[in-house]
Design a protein around this motif. Structure first.
Motif: not given
Length: 285
Positions: A161, A181, A183-184, A188
């Protein structure tokens, strides 16, 4: 001389806490192009939540663990409700986050009250340090901030991430084309920025006042650290926050605190004139 040493150490401790908060501000700006005028209020929410958890449970350490998690959840909600519709529009973000700041302050004033409150340090006592007796809790606060900052950089450079976040930050189009991704990552990032500010609030609550306007003074300090360190330069932000706070602490030993803050503003102005991209330059990988 003892006063100078004590205020310098206080500045160092406060600078490390500010560095933790300013890192959150820096990643939000660097990744989302959001100029977050509510970031100081995220810190304030952390102090207030710490006070509420302490009042409910009588356990500061429980608040220390819970408040950053609550901050992460609140940050995710704010990102979806407020930030997502305006992401990438810096000018509009100023208006939106200024309104968010006012809303947060008024909600906290309604629920918490306007009178400042204090939280007693959970670790009492002092230890001899460079010829002075220094509060043990302040040393714990410095250590906690250092560990949190180190943990953030480990997360950023050692997890998938974190790699996604760095990829989007430095080359958004290529990262999205490769299936990151987005939007993730956006959610975050903002939630993590809120959580870091809330953790800073939890750490600082026993050494400052708990007040619905606590964030008003923190926000400009964070912006100065980000600007002097270099926009997008996370390591520079940490160094600048510590430099500013120690400088203000030393200046406060022989001048009014207002003069100390003016000296920080003068330093920022000088940096902008001499090095428009900050002392440590722009974004780093």
């Amino acid at each position: 001389m003892d006063l100078v040493v004590a205020l310098a150490f206080n500045g160092l401790v406060w600078g490390l806490i500010i560095a933790l908060i300013a890192l959150g501000l820096s990643i939000i700006f660097g990744l989302l192009d959001i100029i977050n005028l509510a970031h100081g209020d995220f810190f304030m929410v952390g102090t207030v939540l710490t006070w509420f958890v302490l009042e409910a449970t009588g356990n500061y350490w429980l608040a220390f663990l819970i408040v950053p998690l609550l901050g992460f959840g609140l940050g995710a909600l704010v990102e979806r409700a407020v930030i997502q519709p305006i992401r990438g529009t810096a000018a509009l973000s100023i208006v939106a986050t200024f309104g968010l700041s006012i809303i947060i302050q008024e909600v906290v004033r309604a629920g918490f009250g306007a009178a400042p409150k204090r939280i007693l340090p959970p670790i009492e006592g002092t230890i001899p340090l460079f010829g002075i007796e220094y509060d043990i809790y302040r040393l714990f606060a410095a250590g906690a901030a250092i560990l949190a900052i180190a943990g953030f950089f480990l997360f950023l450079h050692g997890t998938k991430l974190g790699t996604w976040m760095r990829a989007v930050r430095f080359d958004r189009d290529t990262a999205l084309a490769m299936g990151v991704p987005a939007r993730t990552v956006y959610m975050v990032t903002f939630a993590l920025g809120f959580a870091m500010a809330a953790l800073g609030g939890a750490v600082a609550a026993p050494i400052t006042t708990v007040d619905f306007q606590t964030g008003v003074d923190v926000l400009p300090f964070c912006f100065m650290a980000v600007i002097i360190g270099g926009l997008g330069n996370l390591q520079g932000t940490v160094a600048a926050a510590v430099l500013l706070a120690v400088t203000e602490g030393i200046v406060t030993s022989f001048a009014d605190p207002t003069i100390a803050r003016i000296s920080s503003l003068c330093l920022m102005s000088a940096v902008l004139i001499a090095r428009p991209h900050g002392i440590f330059g722009g974004a780093t990988r």
